[in-house]
Design a protein around this motif. Structure first.
Motif, PDB file in Angstrom:
ATOM      1  N   ILE A 165       0.840  -1.202   0.000  1.00 14.69           N
ATOM      2  CA  ILE A 165       0.000   0.000   0.000  1.00 14.69           C
ATOM      3  C   ILE A 165       0.872   1.249   0.000  1.00 14.69           C
ATOM      4  O   ILE A 165       0.643   2.188  -0.761  1.00 14.69           O
ATOM      5  N   LEU A 166       1.890   1.255   0.860  1.00 16.49           N
ATOM      6  CA  LEU A 166       2.790   2.409   0.945  1.00 16.49           C
ATOM      7  C   LEU A 166       3.481   2.676  -0.385  1.00 16.49           C
ATOM      8  O   LEU A 166       3.716   3.836  -0.754  1.00 16.49           O
ATOM      9  N   ALA A 167       3.806   1.623  -1.123  1.00 18.10           N
ATOM     10  CA  ALA A 167       4.479   1.769  -2.414  1.00 18.10           C
ATOM     11  C   ALA A 167       3.529   2.182  -3.531  1.00 18.10           C
ATOM     12  O   ALA A 167       3.974   2.481  -4.648  1.00 18.10           O
ATOM     13  N   GLY A 168       2.214   2.199  -3.240  1.00 18.30           N
ATOM     14  CA  GLY A 168       1.242   2.604  -4.245  1.00 18.30           C
ATOM     15  C   GLY A 168       0.692   1.472  -5.093  1.00 18.30           C
ATOM     16  O   GLY A 168      -0.090   1.705  -6.024  1.00 18.30           O
ATOM     17  N   TYR A 169       1.068   0.240  -4.766  1.00 16.64           N
ATOM     18  CA  TYR A 169       0.670  -0.890  -5.610  1.00 16.64           C
ATOM     19  C   TYR A 169      -0.840  -1.134  -5.607  1.00 16.64           C
ATOM     20  O   TYR A 169      -1.386  -1.686  -6.558  1.00 16.64           O
ATOM     21  N   LEU A 170      -1.528  -0.744  -4.532  1.00 17.44           N
ATOM     22  CA  LEU A 170      -2.973  -0.993  -4.451  1.00 17.44           C
ATOM     23  C   LEU A 170      -3.796   0.240  -4.834  1.00 17.44           C
ATOM     24  O   LEU A 170      -5.020   0.228  -4.720  1.00 17.44           O
ATOM     25  N   ASP A 171      -3.134   1.274  -5.324  1.00 20.53           N
ATOM     26  CA  ASP A 171      -3.849   2.502  -5.687  1.00 20.53           C
ATOM     27  C   ASP A 171      -4.950   2.269  -6.730  1.00 20.53           C
ATOM     28  O   ASP A 171      -5.994   2.918  -6.661  1.00 20.53           O
ATOM     29  N   PRO A 172      -4.774   1.346  -7.684  1.00 24.87           N
ATOM     30  CA  PRO A 172      -5.836   1.132  -8.674  1.00 24.87           C
ATOM     31  C   PRO A 172      -7.133   0.577  -8.091  1.00 24.87           C
ATOM     32  O   PRO A 172      -8.196   0.713  -8.718  1.00 24.87           O
ATOM     33  N   ILE A 173      -7.091  -0.037  -6.908  1.00 28.29           N
ATOM     34  CA  ILE A 173      -8.296  -0.679  -6.376  1.00 28.29           C
ATOM     35  C   ILE A 173      -8.743  -0.146  -5.016  1.00 28.29           C
ATOM     36  O   ILE A 173      -9.828  -0.507  -4.549  1.00 28.29           O
ATOM     37  N   MET A 174      -7.935   0.696  -4.366  1.00 33.32           N
ATOM     38  CA  MET A 174      -8.312   1.204  -3.048  1.00 33.32           C
ATOM     39  C   MET A 174      -8.054   2.698  -2.956  1.00 33.32           C
ATOM     40  O   MET A 174      -7.036   3.200  -3.452  1.00 33.32           O
ATOM     41  N   HIS A 175      -8.991   3.414  -2.294  1.00 36.21           N
ATOM     42  CA  HIS A 175      -8.801   4.839  -2.046  1.00 36.21           C
ATOM     43  C   HIS A 175      -7.860   4.994  -0.851  1.00 36.21           C
ATOM     44  O   HIS A 175      -8.162   4.548   0.258  1.00 36.21           O
ATOM     45  N   VAL A 176      -6.703   5.620  -1.082  1.00 37.83           N
ATOM     46  CA  VAL A 176      -5.708   5.845  -0.037  1.00 37.83           C
ATOM     47  C   VAL A 176      -5.579   7.347   0.184  1.00 37.83           C
ATOM     48  O   VAL A 176      -5.440   8.117  -0.772  1.00 37.83           O
ATOM     49  N   HIS A 177      -5.640   7.762   1.449  1.00 36.54           N
ATOM     50  CA  HIS A 177      -5.581   9.181   1.790  1.00 36.54           C
ATOM     51  C   HIS A 177      -4.357   9.456   2.680  1.00 36.54           C
ATOM     52  O   HIS A 177      -3.937   8.594   3.458  1.00 36.54           O
ATOM     53  N   PHE A 178      -3.826  10.676   2.558  1.00 36.14           N
ATOM     54  CA  PHE A 178      -2.659  11.079   3.341  1.00 36.14           C
ATOM     55  C   PHE A 178      -3.033  12.239   4.263  1.00 36.14           C
ATOM     56  O   PHE A 178      -3.914  13.032   3.937  1.00 36.14           O
ATOM     57  N   PRO A 179      -2.384  12.337   5.434  1.00 37.31           N
ATOM     58  CA  PRO A 179      -1.315  11.452   5.897  1.00 37.31           C
ATOM     59  C   PRO A 179      -1.854  10.054   6.183  1.00 37.31           C
ATOM     60  O   PRO A 179      -2.934   9.899   6.765  1.00 37.31           O
ATOM     61  N   LEU A 180      -1.081   9.069   5.766  1.00 42.47           N
ATOM     62  CA  LEU A 180      -1.468   7.672   5.879  1.00 42.47           C
ATOM     63  C   LEU A 180      -0.822   7.032   7.106  1.00 42.47           C
ATOM     64  O   LEU A 180       0.390   7.128   7.299  1.00 42.47           O
ATOM     65  N   THR A 181      -1.641   6.395   7.939  1.00 40.09           N
ATOM     66  CA  THR A 181      -1.136   5.508   8.979  1.00 40.09           C
ATOM     67  C   THR A 181      -1.379   4.081   8.508  1.00 40.09           C
ATOM     68  O   THR A 181      -2.539   3.680   8.356  1.00 40.09           O
ATOM     69  N   PRO A 182      -0.333   3.304   8.235  1.00 34.63           N
ATOM     70  CA  PRO A 182      -0.529   1.944   7.735  1.00 34.63           C
ATOM     71  C   PRO A 182      -1.023   1.009   8.841  1.00 34.63           C
ATOM     72  O   PRO A 182      -1.102   1.378  10.017  1.00 34.63           O
ATOM     73  N   GLY A 183      -1.284  -0.230   8.447  1.00 35.99           N
ATOM     74  CA  GLY A 183      -1.594  -1.290   9.388  1.00 35.99           C
ATOM     75  C   GLY A 183      -3.047  -1.685   9.426  1.00 35.99           C
ATOM     76  O   GLY A 183      -3.933  -0.819   9.483  1.00 35.99           O
ATOM     77  N   TRP A 184      -3.299  -2.994   9.378  1.00 36.54           N
ATOM     78  CA  TRP A 184      -4.659  -3.538   9.480  1.00 36.54           C
ATOM     79  C   TRP A 184      -4.815  -4.481  10.667  1.00 36.54           C
ATOM     80  O   TRP A 184      -5.928  -4.767  11.079  1.00 36.54           O
ATOM     81  N   ASP A 185      -3.731  -5.005  11.214  1.00 36.97           N
ATOM     82  CA  ASP A 185      -3.796  -5.957  12.325  1.00 36.97           C
ATOM     83  C   ASP A 185      -3.574  -5.251  13.658  1.00 36.97           C
ATOM     84  O   ASP A 185      -2.681  -4.395  13.770  1.00 36.97           O
ATOM     85  N   VAL A 186      -4.357  -5.637  14.674  1.00 35.78           N
ATOM     86  CA  VAL A 186      -4.208  -4.990  15.977  1.00 35.78           C
ATOM     87  C   VAL A 186      -4.585  -5.946  17.091  1.00 35.78           C
ATOM     88  O   VAL A 186      -5.415  -6.845  16.913  1.00 35.78           O
ATOM     89  N   ALA A 187      -3.970  -5.748  18.244  1.00 37.99           N
ATOM     90  CA  ALA A 187      -4.396  -6.368  19.496  1.00 37.99           C
ATOM     91  C   ALA A 187      -4.279  -5.306  20.578  1.00 37.99           C
ATOM     92  O   ALA A 187      -3.288  -4.570  20.645  1.00 37.99           O
ATOM     93  N   GLY A 188      -5.323  -5.205  21.408  1.00 40.32           N
ATOM     94  CA  GLY A 188      -5.282  -4.179  22.438  1.00 40.32           C
ATOM     95  C   GLY A 188      -6.500  -4.226  23.342  1.00 40.32           C
ATOM     96  O   GLY A 188      -7.258  -5.197  23.347  1.00 40.32           O
ATOM     97  N   VAL A 189      -6.679  -3.141  24.106  1.00 39.25           N
ATOM     98  CA  VAL A 189      -7.719  -3.063  25.131  1.00 39.25           C
ATOM     99  C   VAL A 189      -8.734  -1.989  24.750  1.00 39.25           C
ATOM    100  O   VAL A 189      -8.358  -0.873  24.369  1.00 39.25           O
ATOM    101  N   VAL A 190     -10.012  -2.317  24.862  1.00 43.37           N
ATOM    102  CA  VAL A 190     -11.072  -1.360  24.556  1.00 43.37           C
ATOM    103  C   VAL A 190     -11.036  -0.221  25.575  1.00 43.37           C
ATOM    104  O   VAL A 190     -11.113  -0.436  26.782  1.00 43.37           O
TER     105      VAL A 190
END
Length: 309
Positions: A46-71
Motif C-alpha cells: 500500500i505504501l508503495a502505491g501498488y494498491l492505488d488502482p483498487i483502493m482509495h488511499v488518503h494522506f497522511p497515511l497511517t498503515p496497518g490492518w492488524d491490531v491487538a489491544g484493550v477497549v
C-alpha cells in the motif's frame, strides 16, 4: 496520540513517528488502546502505491490492518464490547488512512474478536490478517476430515496458519518449504517437501493417488503444479495468482469477519493454533519492520510492540 505516518507513497524511509489527533469513535465502533500491531506484506505494498488502482488511499497515511489491544471507549451502538475488554482485529476499512500503527485505533465491531487467553499481545496481533487469509482459503476449498491438502509456502506467515487449521480440521497436510524449514513444518503437523523443479513428482511420492485440495500462498507456478497433482483441478485457491479463476480455481481476498476471527481464537485457546514471532520491534521502528517483511526471509510474524522503546 503517537502514530506512524507517511505524507506520500514511497519506500519505508518515508515513514515517520508523528503526533496525530485521537480517532473519533463511530456508533458501531470501539476505541482500542493498542498493545501490538501486526505487519503484513500488504502494508508496504500500500505504501508503495501498488494498491492505488483498487483502493482509495488518503494522506497522511497511517498503515496497518492488524491490531491487538484493550477497549478504551465504546461507540453508541457497539454493545458487543465493554471498556477493558481485550480484543484483536483485522481493521480493514473501505478507505485506507487511519491504520493500526498508532497508540489508538477506532475499529468497527465487525472487524474484531476477543483476544484468546492462550496468546500474548504480540501473538494475538499476528493472527488477524494472516490467520483469516488461511482460514477463508481453506473454507472456500471445503477442507475437512480425511482430506489431503497441499499448502504452498507452508512455513510463511499465512502458510503456517493454514497448516495448523487444516490439521485441526482433521486433514493431512503436505507443505512446501525450503529444507531449513522442514523441522518447523513437522512441528506444526505437516509433511514437508522442498519447493522447486520436480515438486509435482515429490508430492506424488507422498500422495500417489493425488491431493484433495491445494492452497497457494506464494504465486509463481504453484497453481499449475497443484493442478498436476489434484484429484479435482478446480479445488485450488490462491491469494496471489490473479489468473487462478481462469484456470478453474478460487481467488481469495481476505475479508474482515468477526465469526471467522472468533473461530481462530477458539483454536488458539484449545491449543491447536500458535503464532511464531519472527521479529518484534517498537512502533518507531516501523520502517525496519517493513524492510524485514520485504526481505521475504521472515519465518512467522513481524509485529510492532508498543511496550518496547
Amino acid at each position: 496520540m503517537k502514530a506512524i505516518t507517511s505524507s506520500s507513497y514511497g519506500d519505508p524511509d518515508v515513514l515517520e513517528l508523528t503526533d496525530q489527533p485521537d480517532p473519533k469513535v463511530a456508533p458501531d465502533s470501539v476505541l482500542i488502546r493498542v498493545k501490538a500491531a501486526g505487519v503484513n506484506p500488504v502494508d508496504w505494498k500500500i505504501l508503495a502505491g501498488y494498491l492505488d488502482p483498487i483502493m482509495h488511499v488518503h494522506f497522511p497515511l497511517t498503515p496497518g490492518w492488524d491490531v491487538a489491544g484493550v477497549v478504551e471507549a465504546v461507540g453508541m451502538d457497539a454493545t458487543e464490547y465493554q471498556v477493558g475488554d481485550e480484543v484483536m482485529g483485522y481493521v480493514r476499512k473501505d478507505e485506507v488512512q487511519h491504520g493500526t500503527f498508532a497508540e489508538l485505533v477506532a475499529a468497527p465491531v465487525r472487524t474484531l474478536a476477543r483476544k484468546p487467553a492462550a496468546l500474548d499481545w504480540q501473538q494475538a496481533a499476528g493472527v488477524p490478517l494472516a490467520g483469516l487469509t488461511a482460514y477463508q482459503a481453506l473454507k472456500r476449498l471445503g477442507v475437512g476430515s480425511g482430506d489431503t491438502v497441499l499448502v504452498h509456502a507452508a512455513a510463511g506467515g499465512v502458510g503456517a496458519f493454514a497448516v495448523q487449521i487444516a490439521v485441526a480440521w482433521g486433514a493431512r497436510v503436505i507443505g512446501t518449504a525450503g529444507e531449513h524449514n522442514h523441522d518447523f513444518l513437522r512441528s506444526l503437523g505437516a509433511e514437508p517437501v522442498t519447493y522447486g523443479d520436480g515438486l509435482a513428482d515429490r508430492v506424488r511420492a507422498l500422495a500417489p493417488g493425488g491431493v484433495d485440495a491445494a492452497a497457494d500462498f506464494v504465486g509463481g507456478e504453484a497453481v499449475d503444479v497443484s493442478q498436476q497433482v489434484l484429484k479435482d483441478p478446480k479445488r485450488v485457491a490462491s491469494v496471489v495468482d490473479n489468473e487462478v479463476v481462469g484456470k478453474g480455481g478460487h481467488l481469495v481476498w481476505v475479508r474482515p469477519d468477526s465469526a471467522d476471527l472468533t473461530a481462530l481464537a477458539e483454536l488458539a485457546d484449545a491449543g491447536k493454533l500458535t503464532v511464531n514471532i519472527d521479529t518484534a520491534l517498537p512502533l518507531a521502528q516501523a520502517a525496519e519492520a517493513f524492510r524485514r517483511s520485504q526481505s521475504g526471509r521472515a519465518r512467522g510474524k513481524i509485529v510492532l510492540d508498543l511496550s518496547l522503546s
